[in-house]
Write a protein that holds these residues in place. Sequence first.
Motif, PDB file in Angstrom:
ATOM      1  N   TRP A 108      85.840  21.981  51.779  1.00 21.13           N
ATOM      2  CA  TRP A 108      86.159  21.848  50.353  1.00 21.13           C
ATOM      3  C   TRP A 108      84.891  21.837  49.507  1.00 21.13           C
ATOM      4  O   TRP A 108      84.794  22.526  48.496  1.00 21.13           O
ATOM      5  N   ARG A 109      83.910  21.059  49.961  1.00 21.17           N
ATOM      6  CA  ARG A 109      82.657  20.956  49.196  1.00 21.17           C
ATOM      7  C   ARG A 109      81.874  22.261  49.186  1.00 21.17           C
ATOM      8  O   ARG A 109      81.151  22.549  48.246  1.00 21.17           O
ATOM      9  N   ARG A 110      82.025  23.027  50.257  1.00 20.38           N
ATOM     10  CA  ARG A 110      81.219  24.248  50.395  1.00 20.38           C
ATOM     11  C   ARG A 110      82.069  25.515  50.323  1.00 20.38           C
ATOM     12  O   ARG A 110      81.698  26.546  50.870  1.00 20.38           O
ATOM     13  N   ILE A 111      83.195  25.434  49.620  1.00 19.12           N
ATOM     14  CA  ILE A 111      84.134  26.548  49.544  1.00 19.12           C
ATOM     15  C   ILE A 111      83.461  27.829  49.043  1.00 19.12           C
ATOM     16  O   ILE A 111      83.793  28.928  49.491  1.00 19.12           O
ATOM     17  N   GLU A 112      82.508  27.696  48.159  1.00 18.49           N
ATOM     18  CA  GLU A 112      81.811  28.873  47.617  1.00 18.49           C
ATOM     19  C   GLU A 112      80.932  29.546  48.669  1.00 18.49           C
ATOM     20  O   GLU A 112      80.659  30.738  48.575  1.00 18.49           O
ATOM     21  N   GLU A 113      80.477  28.780  49.683  1.00 16.83           N
ATOM     22  CA  GLU A 113      79.615  29.338  50.725  1.00 16.83           C
ATOM     23  C   GLU A 113      80.415  29.912  51.892  1.00 16.83           C
ATOM     24  O   GLU A 113      79.862  30.603  52.742  1.00 16.83           O
ATOM     25  N   MET A 114      81.701  29.606  51.958  1.00 12.82           N
ATOM     26  CA  MET A 114      82.526  29.995  53.092  1.00 12.82           C
ATOM     27  C   MET A 114      82.736  31.510  53.094  1.00 12.82           C
ATOM     28  O   MET A 114      83.041  32.103  52.065  1.00 12.82           O
ATOM     29  N   PRO A 115      82.571  32.119  54.256  1.00 13.95           N
ATOM     30  CA  PRO A 115      82.782  33.576  54.340  1.00 13.95           C
ATOM     31  C   PRO A 115      84.251  33.947  54.085  1.00 13.95           C
ATOM     32  O   PRO A 115      85.134  33.099  54.102  1.00 13.95           O
ATOM     33  N   GLU A 116      84.494  35.216  53.896  1.00 12.34           N
ATOM     34  CA  GLU A 116      85.839  35.737  53.646  1.00 12.34           C
ATOM     35  C   GLU A 116      86.566  36.042  54.951  1.00 12.34           C
ATOM     36  O   GLU A 116      85.956  36.168  56.010  1.00 12.34           O
ATOM     37  N   GLY A 117      87.877  36.145  54.861  1.00 11.13           N
ATOM     38  CA  GLY A 117      88.723  36.590  55.971  1.00 11.13           C
ATOM     39  C   GLY A 117      88.636  35.682  57.184  1.00 11.13           C
ATOM     40  O   GLY A 117      88.514  34.456  57.068  1.00 11.13           O
ATOM     41  N   ASP A 118      88.699  36.319  58.364  1.00  7.72           N
ATOM     42  CA  ASP A 118      88.691  35.563  59.619  1.00  7.72           C
ATOM     43  C   ASP A 118      87.353  34.864  59.858  1.00  7.72           C
ATOM     44  O   ASP A 118      87.283  33.906  60.618  1.00  7.72           O
ATOM     45  N   GLU A 119      86.318  35.338  59.178  1.00  2.60           N
ATOM     46  CA  GLU A 119      85.008  34.697  59.297  1.00  2.60           C
ATOM     47  C   GLU A 119      85.073  33.239  58.821  1.00  2.60           C
ATOM     48  O   GLU A 119      84.330  32.386  59.298  1.00  2.60           O
ATOM     49  N   ALA A 120      85.976  32.956  57.888  1.00  2.84           N
ATOM     50  CA  ALA A 120      86.123  31.580  57.393  1.00  2.84           C
ATOM     51  C   ALA A 120      86.586  30.658  58.519  1.00  2.84           C
ATOM     52  O   ALA A 120      86.082  29.540  58.660  1.00  2.84           O
ATOM     53  N   ARG A 121      87.528  31.137  59.328  1.00  7.00           N
ATOM     54  CA  ARG A 121      88.011  30.326  60.461  1.00  7.00           C
ATOM     55  C   ARG A 121      86.877  30.089  61.455  1.00  7.00           C
ATOM     56  O   ARG A 121      86.689  28.968  61.940  1.00  7.00           O
ATOM     57  N   LEU A 122      86.114  31.123  61.738  1.00  6.41           N
ATOM     58  CA  LEU A 122      84.989  30.979  62.665  1.00  6.41           C
ATOM     59  C   LEU A 122      83.935  30.026  62.097  1.00  6.41           C
ATOM     60  O   LEU A 122      83.351  29.222  62.824  1.00  6.41           O
ATOM     61  N   TRP A 123      83.703  30.126  60.791  1.00  9.35           N
ATOM     62  CA  TRP A 123      82.776  29.218  60.114  1.00  9.35           C
ATOM     63  C   TRP A 123      83.253  27.779  60.289  1.00  9.35           C
ATOM     64  O   TRP A 123      82.462  26.881  60.567  1.00  9.35           O
ATOM     65  N   LEU A 124      84.565  27.539  60.162  1.00  9.35           N
ATOM     66  CA  LEU A 124      85.121  26.203  60.333  1.00  9.35           C
ATOM     67  C   LEU A 124      84.949  25.698  61.765  1.00  9.35           C
ATOM     68  O   LEU A 124      84.721  24.515  61.977  1.00  9.35           O
ATOM     69  N   PHE A 125      85.072  26.593  62.750  1.00 14.34           N
ATOM     70  CA  PHE A 125      84.814  26.175  64.131  1.00 14.34           C
ATOM     71  C   PHE A 125      83.378  25.678  64.262  1.00 14.34           C
ATOM     72  O   PHE A 125      83.115  24.666  64.919  1.00 14.34           O
ATOM     73  N   GLY A 126      82.446  26.372  63.622  1.00 10.45           N
ATOM     74  CA  GLY A 126      81.046  25.938  63.657  1.00 10.45           C
ATOM     75  C   GLY A 126      80.862  24.586  62.982  1.00 10.45           C
ATOM     76  O   GLY A 126      80.144  23.714  63.490  1.00 10.45           O
TER      77      GLY A 126
END
Length: 180
Positions: A46-64
């Motif tokens: 939530w705090r870093r929503i602007e930095e989160m990648p698009e699409g499926d990359e967002a899910r992978l980013w969350l795993f990290g």
Amino acid sequence: MGTDPPDRFVEIYEQAYRPILGYVLRRCQDPDDAADVVAETFTIAWRRIEEMPEGDEARLWLFGVARRVLANHRRGERRHEQRTAALREQLAASPLLAHLPQQDLSAIGRVLADLSDDDRELLTLVAWEHLDTAQVARTLGLSRNAVRVRLYRARKRFSRGLAKAGIDHPRAIEFQESAL
């Protein structure tokens, strides 16, 4: 991007919550710890929503993110265990405990544990923390008179508990008197 950050977060949350929860549950021993890790992961998202990648990359980013939160959680648990072990060692070396037979200590501990949280807090603030009535009043946000009355009643209940448990050990009496 074009999507409003709150809407984007909801979309990502709905898509990634179950996979992230499964990932964390498989790595945590305690479901409550898993819930904390997942909550922290999505708080960071939530705090870093602007930095989160698009699409499926967002899910992978969350795993990290979840992986790093888990690592921090484990480090925190280890630090807590180390501090707890050190505190146990300090308590074992306490002069009060050295002069009190273990059997009596556990009986006094049971009597103290049987008191209400409020009674136990009052007695231990006076006996262990060496606070006077005025200091206890400030600590608990009560008037001095209220502390005096509550402390008197707590001492009476503690005395009755000691008598009921058949405890007549000088160290128990010292504890009781130091709480006076």
